[in-house]
Design a protein around this motif. Sequence first.
Motif, mmCIF file in Angstrom:
data_model
loop_
_atom_site.group_PDB
_atom_site.id
_atom_site.type_symbol
_atom_site.label_atom_id
_atom_site.label_comp_id
_atom_site.label_asym_id
_atom_site.label_seq_id
_atom_site.Cartn_x
_atom_site.Cartn_y
_atom_site.Cartn_z
ATOM 1 N N GLU A 105 -0.287 -2.776 4.369
ATOM 2 C CA GLU A 105 0.093 -1.427 3.915
ATOM 3 C C GLU A 105 0.717 -1.539 2.538
ATOM 4 O O GLU A 105 1.425 -2.513 2.253
ATOM 5 C CB GLU A 105 1.140 -0.832 4.864
ATOM 6 N N GLU A 106 0.478 -0.544 1.702
ATOM 7 C CA GLU A 106 1.002 -0.609 0.334
ATOM 8 C C GLU A 106 2.527 -0.698 0.356
ATOM 9 O O GLU A 106 3.202 0.003 1.103
ATOM 10 C CB GLU A 106 0.563 0.618 -0.467
ATOM 11 N N GLN A 107 3.070 -1.580 -0.434
ATOM 12 C CA GLN A 107 4.529 -1.779 -0.507
ATOM 13 C C GLN A 107 4.929 -2.504 -1.785
ATOM 14 O O GLN A 107 4.099 -3.106 -2.448
ATOM 15 C CB GLN A 107 4.997 -2.589 0.703
ATOM 16 N N GLU A 108 6.220 -2.408 -2.082
ATOM 17 C CA GLU A 108 6.800 -3.140 -3.218
ATOM 18 C C GLU A 108 7.362 -4.446 -2.697
ATOM 19 O O GLU A 108 8.049 -4.456 -1.672
ATOM 20 C CB GLU A 108 7.968 -2.338 -3.808
ATOM 21 N N VAL A 109 7.077 -5.551 -3.388
ATOM 22 C CA VAL A 109 7.719 -6.809 -3.012
ATOM 23 C C VAL A 109 8.389 -7.421 -4.235
ATOM 24 O O VAL A 109 7.988 -7.192 -5.374
ATOM 25 C CB VAL A 109 6.723 -7.846 -2.412
ATOM 26 N N SER A 110 9.437 -8.195 -3.943
ATOM 27 C CA SER A 110 10.119 -8.937 -4.995
ATOM 28 C C SER A 110 9.726 -10.399 -4.814
ATOM 29 O O SER A 110 9.835 -10.946 -3.706
ATOM 30 C CB SER A 110 11.628 -8.736 -4.815
ATOM 31 N N LEU A 111 9.235 -11.021 -5.888
ATOM 32 C CA LEU A 111 8.754 -12.408 -5.792
ATOM 33 C C LEU A 111 9.376 -13.250 -6.899
ATOM 34 O O LEU A 111 9.302 -12.898 -8.072
ATOM 35 C CB LEU A 111 7.224 -12.422 -5.908
ATOM 36 N N LYS A 112 10.033 -14.336 -6.464
ATOM 37 C CA LYS A 112 10.633 -15.239 -7.462
ATOM 38 C C LYS A 112 9.715 -16.441 -7.678
ATOM 39 O O LYS A 112 9.307 -17.102 -6.713
ATOM 40 C CB LYS A 112 12.008 -15.711 -6.994
ATOM 41 N N LEU A 113 9.385 -16.703 -8.956
ATOM 42 C CA LEU A 113 8.630 -17.903 -9.328
ATOM 43 C C LEU A 113 9.648 -18.990 -9.612
ATOM 44 O O LEU A 113 10.493 -18.829 -10.498
ATOM 45 C CB LEU A 113 7.827 -17.662 -10.601
ATOM 46 N N SER A 114 9.596 -20.100 -8.850
ATOM 47 C CA SER A 114 10.554 -21.171 -9.109
ATOM 48 C C SER A 114 9.796 -22.473 -9.359
ATOM 49 O O SER A 114 8.674 -22.664 -8.883
ATOM 50 C CB SER A 114 11.526 -21.321 -7.946
ATOM 51 N N TYR A 115 10.442 -23.350 -10.109
ATOM 52 C CA TYR A 115 9.785 -24.562 -10.600
ATOM 53 C C TYR A 115 10.634 -25.766 -10.223
ATOM 54 O O TYR A 115 11.796 -25.629 -9.867
ATOM 55 C CB TYR A 115 9.610 -24.470 -12.118
#
Length: 423
Positions: A105-115
Amino acid sequence: MRQKQAYATLFFLMLIVGLWSCKTSEQWAGQAPIRIVPTNTLPIQKQQLGTFDLGQGVYASNDFVGARLNGITRGDDGKLLALITPENTPINPSPWYSFKLWAEEEQEVSLKLSYLNGSFHRYHPLLSRDGKSWQRLPEDKYQRGALIDNESPRELPKDATLQLTIGPDTLWVSAQELNTSLDAANWIAGLTEQPYITQSVIGESREGRPIRLMKIGESDDQQMIFVLSRQHPPEVTGYLAMQAFVEAIASDDPLAERFRQSFNTYVVPMANPDGVDNGHWRHNAGGIDLNRDWERVNQPEVQVVQAFLTEKVTTSGGTLYFGVDFHSTWEDIYYTINPELEGNWPGLVPQMITNMATELGLEPNIRPNDVDSITINSSRYFFSEFGAESLTYEVGDNTPRDLLKRKGEVSAMELMELLLSGK
Ligand SMILES: [Zn+2]
């Protein structure tokens, strides 16, 4: 009196430092001089490819050519955490990432790119709904994390957090546009519809992918130029400039038509197909930076290109006048050969760049090598082996795509005009 002298000396020193920093703030001095390093094959870490179920009907995938996503989880706070690691270390930090996301279902997500420790976030995320056309993630959806080093003028963050809208249609998130070895093969195939362009396979990469060569022109090989690209997988902006450069030589412009009667252009657009298709940060499948292997020649990709050039120049008895290798870095910069060393056409490269910059109203950043004898990278190899006037043509990571294409195109036009005008 002594105090006055001391003040005068101090003032003078400050003036010198001020002038020096003023000069360096105008134009980037470029990367530190490159050194000879061992290029014997090293092991690499392959990614585990698959689909990741992140709960709440959200999925991620790295199961496609060119992907890089070493792991992804959902934290207790509901946010997604993606881990991006290189193929091996030590490595020059060009932290490539590319993956797909979708949700039931359409939604907003928060995604952290970590290295991994010691690396940093470098590439502004590009988004795509079809894997072909790309848009920059808007600034208000993008937060850079704490800096790895408060002293560095580049302000490099340890990580970055992206606000993304996902739904049933796949969203691609990528460090730069995806341009795989298949895309390069399709591009070559399109160009070879012209009667004056042919292609061949001159060898194989370590993992058996073809190293493709394109020949543009109908001359007798007495006058030749050579174009190389994509030794470093994430350097897509250099690749895009290379395409514009080559397309200008392949075009129906009368200048290009005349050029093809006198000069043949040889192009290897995808020098490191394994690295590109495996989503590497920099190395080939042998874990080596190919552009440091031109002296020691341990890696098959460099061996293939050197064997082709040596054979071509020897059997034709012709002259290689020019060699260019397209790359990407922080800013547009041109690494040229020390102008005191004379090759087959002294002054050709600086003149080409200056003419291009004049045409586009730009101030070019030209950095000649100060070392003269080491054949460590491709452009020095073209020069020291064949006397070809050469350069490493670097395009900025964030250079607007229409500008970098114009640079590539106009550079080719200026080069053709200079080469046809005679010395
Ligand atoms: Zn590079």
